[in-house]
Design a protein around this motif. Sequence first.
Motif, short mmCIF file in Angstrom:
data_model
loop_
_atom_site.label_atom_id
_atom_site.label_comp_id
_atom_site.label_asym_id
_atom_site.label_seq_id
_atom_site.Cartn_x
_atom_site.Cartn_y
_atom_site.Cartn_z
N ASP A 167 37.13 12.62 12.16
CA ASP A 167 37.25 11.21 11.82
C ASP A 167 36.07 10.40 12.28
O ASP A 167 35.90 9.28 11.88
N GLY B 132 49.89 10.44 11.74
CA GLY B 132 48.95 11.54 11.86
C GLY B 132 48.53 11.80 13.28
O GLY B 132 49.33 11.69 14.20
N VAL C 277 51.18 9.50 3.58
CA VAL C 277 49.79 9.70 3.19
C VAL C 277 49.72 9.78 1.69
O VAL C 277 50.20 10.72 1.09
N SER D 167 41.20 15.40 6.25
CA SER D 167 41.43 14.30 7.16
C SER D 167 41.85 13.12 6.34
O SER D 167 41.06 12.28 6.00
N CYS E 133 49.37 3.47 11.10
CA CYS E 133 49.63 4.29 9.93
C CYS E 133 48.29 4.89 9.51
O CYS E 133 47.25 4.25 9.69
N VAL E 134 48.31 6.06 8.96
CA VAL E 134 47.03 6.65 8.58
C VAL E 134 46.26 5.73 7.64
O VAL E 134 45.04 5.70 7.66
N THR E 135 46.97 4.96 6.88
CA THR E 135 46.29 4.07 5.94
C THR E 135 45.72 2.83 6.63
O THR E 135 44.98 2.07 6.03
N SER F 114 49.20 16.12 12.86
CA SER F 114 48.78 15.35 11.71
C SER F 114 49.74 15.52 10.55
O SER F 114 50.49 16.49 10.48
N ILE G 151 44.05 3.03 9.54
CA ILE G 151 42.96 3.43 10.42
C ILE G 151 41.69 2.72 10.00
O ILE G 151 41.39 2.60 8.81
N THR H 204 43.37 10.87 7.14
CA THR H 204 43.19 9.67 7.95
C THR H 204 41.87 9.04 7.65
O THR H 204 41.79 7.89 7.28
#
Length: 900
Positions: A179, A267, A30, A100, A275-277, A79, A279, A102
Motif C-alpha cells: 500500500d 481489510g 470491497v 491490494s 473501510c478499504v474504500t 485482508s 483509505i 485497499t
Amino acid sequence: MPSGADDGAQYSFAIEYKGPPVNYDLPRAVPINIDRIPVAAVVGPVSLPEKLTLPVVQPVLAPKTFSKELKKSTVSPTSVFDRSSEDDTKELEGSESTVSPTSVIGFEERVVESGVGCALSGELSSSGALEFSNGLNYRSGEFSDVNNGGKESLDFNSDSNQPEPDPDWASTESVLSLDYPSSRVSSSKALDCDVRRPPLVTFRDIESDDGVDEEEAEVVQAKREPQSKGKKKTCYRCFKGTRFTEKEVCIVCDAKYCSSCVLRAMGSMPEGRKCVTCIGFPIDESKRGSLGKCSRMLKRLLNDLEVRQVMKAEKFCEANQLPADYICVNGQPLCHEELVILQTCPNPPKKLKPGNYWYDKVSGLWGKEGQKPSKIISPHLSVGGPIKTNASNGNTQVYINGREITKVELRMLQLAGVQCAGNPHFWVNEDGSYQEEGQKNTKGYIWGKAGTKLVCAVLSLPVPSKSSNPCGEPLNYVGTRVVPDYIEQRILQKILLVGYNGSGTSTIFKQAKILYKAIPFLEDERENIKFTIQSNVYGYLGILLEGRERFEEECLDEMRKQCSSSQMDANGNNDKTLYSIGPRLKAFSDWLLKTMVSGNLEAIFPAATREYAPLVEELWKDSAIQAAYKRRSELEMLPSVASYFLERAVDILRIDYEPSDLDILYAEGVTSSNGLACVDFSFPHSASEDSINTSDQHDSLLRYQLIRVNARGLGENCKWLEMFEDVGMVIFCVSLSDYDQFSADGNGSFTNKMLLSRTFFESIVTHPTFEQMDFLLILNKFDLFEEKVERVPLNQCDWFDDFHPVITRHRSNSNTSSNNINSSPSLGHLASHYIAAKFKRLYSSITGKKLYASVVKGLQPDSVDTALKYSREILKWDEERANFSFDYSVYSTEASSFSH
Ligand SMILES: Nc1nc2c(ncn2[C@@H]2O[C@H](COP(=O)(O)OP(=O)(O)OP(=O)(O)O)[C@@H](O)[C@H]2O)c(=O)[nH]1
Ligand SMILES: [Ca+2]
C-alpha cells in the motif's frame, strides 16, 4: 506453502462462517468488480478530463493462476480478499487487482476526490491524475513482469521472498508495504501542493458527539458518506444486528461494522480503522481523539502485534495527520511548517484540534478565539498572524500584550495583587513578570504568589508549564526570574507502577483507589466489575465441574477394578459415586463447560444471571460439588482467590449482587490486563502527620497520579515506555512468591518467573527514558512468601543460590514455629531482605544509583498505604535535592516581591 484453505483455518477470524452455503449474494465491502466501484455516481456531475477515467483495474488483469498464487503467498489473513470459496474466485476474475484492493481502490477514490475538489482548480486534478497513472504503471510493470516471468515467486515486495512468511506478521507487512506507493502519492501530493486545500472545511457548530468537547472543536470538515448504509443501527455490511450490537466505526465515513464483518470491510487497515474504500481519505476530525485507541472488538479479532501495528498506523500515518489549515491562529490558517513549529515546540498545545485560536506570542497565552486563555504554550513561535485586540472577546478595558482580557482573567489579576485601576495596558512576559506599557521596571510576577496557581485552577485559567523554560535556554529578559520547576511539579506528581505479569500491580492499583478515593469505583465501573466477577465465578464453577467429572471417572475406574464384571452387569446402579450428579445439573454442567470452551462466557451476561441463578444454588449445595470442592487444591486451574468467591457463589450470581470493595480488590481481570489505568489522588493527612509536619500543611493539596501498566502493555523492548517520560518515579513490582514458579518464555521452554521479572526489571531501568528516574522496588505477596519459604528452599531460583541464612542453626529447635522466642527475624524476613539486596546490587551495578525497596502484602491496605507513602517521601527527597542546588536568596527576594 499451505493451501488457501489451510491458511484460513489458522485464523479465527477467517473462519467466521460455518453454516451452509448461502443462496444469495454476500454483501461485499470491497467493490472489486470494476463495474461496481461506486465512482461514477460521485464523479457524475463534475466534468472531468479524460485522463481521469483511467481504469484502475486494468494493469493487474492476470490469468487465474496469478490470483491463486497470490492467495498463497501474500494475502494477509486479515485482508478482505482472502476468500477461499470457488465462487468468490470466480467473482474475482477479471479483477485480480484485489492484490491490494485497499490501495487500488484508495487510488480510484482519491482521484475522484481531487477531481471533485478540482472542480475549483484544474491543475490539481491533472497532477493528481498524472501521479495516479505513474503509480499505477509502476505497479502494473511489476505485475506484468511477474506474469511474464511465469512461475517465479510473486515478488512485489521483499518480504514475500521468505519461503514461508510468518502468516501473522509478514503477510500483514506485505500488504502494508504494498500500500505504500499509494499513501506516498497521496501525501506528497498534499505536501507539494501550494494551492490551499479547497474548502473541505465548513465552519459551523459541531453536533456535539462522542468525546468532542464543544469548547475544542468548531471546525467540521465535510463528512464523507459511507458507501452503503443499512437500516439505521445495523451493521453496514451484513445489515444485521441492532444498535446494541458491538460495532467498529470507520474513522472516515462513520460506517459501522459488526465483529464478523469488520475485517472484511476494513481489510488489513494500513491506515487504521477505515473501510478499504476510505483509505487515503482524511479522517473525521471528531474522531481524532480516539486515534490509536483500540476497541475491545479489535483486541479480540486481532493478535497483540497486529493490534499495535494497526493502532500505530492509525495514529502516525500521513493521511491521518491533522491538516495544517484546519488550524487558524490569530485569524490566519497555518501552513505545514507552522503546524510543525507549533507541535514540536517545547510546550505545545496538547491535543490540538481543528479550530480558530488566538496566541499571544509574548506571554505564550493561548486560547480559542473569543474565549479566555486555556493554555500557556511556548512563546515567540512564528505561527499565525498578529494578535487582535478582541481575540478573546474581553470587555474589561484591561489589556495584556494588546489583547483586551476577559472577566475571569481580571479577577485572577486582582487576586494575584495586580493593580488594575485605570484601564491599564500590561506587558506580560512568558515568566509571568509584568510591566505597565511604556514603563521599564517590572512590577511583579503574576505566577509568583503562592495562591495564584490555586486561583487559576479554580477559575480554569492556565498556568505556565514546567517545561515552558527548558533549562539551559538563556532568558532574554534582564532581571527576570524563573519560577522554579519544583513548584510546578507539585501540582501533579506522576508515579508509574509496572511489574511482570501477575506481580500484583492491579491489586496495588485497586488498593490505591480504595485507600485514597472517596468513591473508588464509579457506578458504571461497578456494573462492569460485577459482570467480570460473575463471569469469573462461572469460570471457577466450570473448573470445579470439570474436576468433578475427572474425580467421578477416577472413582468409577476404581470401582470397576474392585468389582468383578459380573456384579456390574447384575446391578446397573453400581455406577454411582460420591461425585455423581443428577441429569438436571449434568445438563447445566455440560452447557457451562461448552460455553467456557467456546470462549463466550462473557457474552452471556447479563442474561445468564436471570436464567441460571436458581440452578447455581442447587448446584453449589449438591454434595457431589461440595466433595469436588474439598479437593480444590488438586485443581491447578483454580486460582487461590477462587474460594473467596465460590463460597459466596450463590449471592454473587444473583441479579442484585453489588460487589464490595473487597470483592473488587480480590477480583481478577478488573483492571484491563494490558491496557493502561491511572488514578489521581491526594494523600489524606492523618492527625499524627499533622503534628509532626506542620510546615507541610498544603501537602494534602498535592496531587498524585498512579499509572499502572504491565509488561504486556509495554510491547516488545518496552517501546511504549517513552510515553511515560514525565513521570516522577517508577514503582517496580515483583512477586516474592514467584521464586519457585515457572512460565513459558516464548521460546517454548520454561523459565523461572523471578528471572523473567529480573529481565524485565533490567530492561526498564536501562531504558533511556528513565535514566534519571528514582525507582522503588515493591516486593509483593510477602504473605504467600513467608509461608512458602519455610517449605520450599529459596535456591529453587538459581539467582538465589547463595542464600545462607545465619539463623538456620539457631532456629533449628523452633523450626516450624513462626514466632521466634528470641524475636530474631523470621526466615521470611531474612529471605525478603536478601532478595531486596540482590535487586539493589543489580540496580546499582547498572545505574550506579540507589534502589529503594519495600516489602508489601498487596491484599492488605495498610501495607500498600505504607509503600505508597514511602514513594511520596522519595519524591519529596528528590525535590529537596533539587532545592539544595537552588539559590534560596533568589527565591526569597522573589517571594517578597509578590506580596503587595
Ligand atoms: N496472597 C497474595 N495474593 C496477592 C497479593 N497481591 C496480589 N495477589 C494476587 O495475585 C494475583 C495477581 O495479582 P494482580 O494484581 O492481578 O497482578 P497483575 O500485576 O495485575 O498481573 P496481571 O493481571 O497478570 O497483569 C491476584 O489473584 C491477586 O489477588 C498479595 O500480596 N498476597
Ligand atoms: Ca490481574
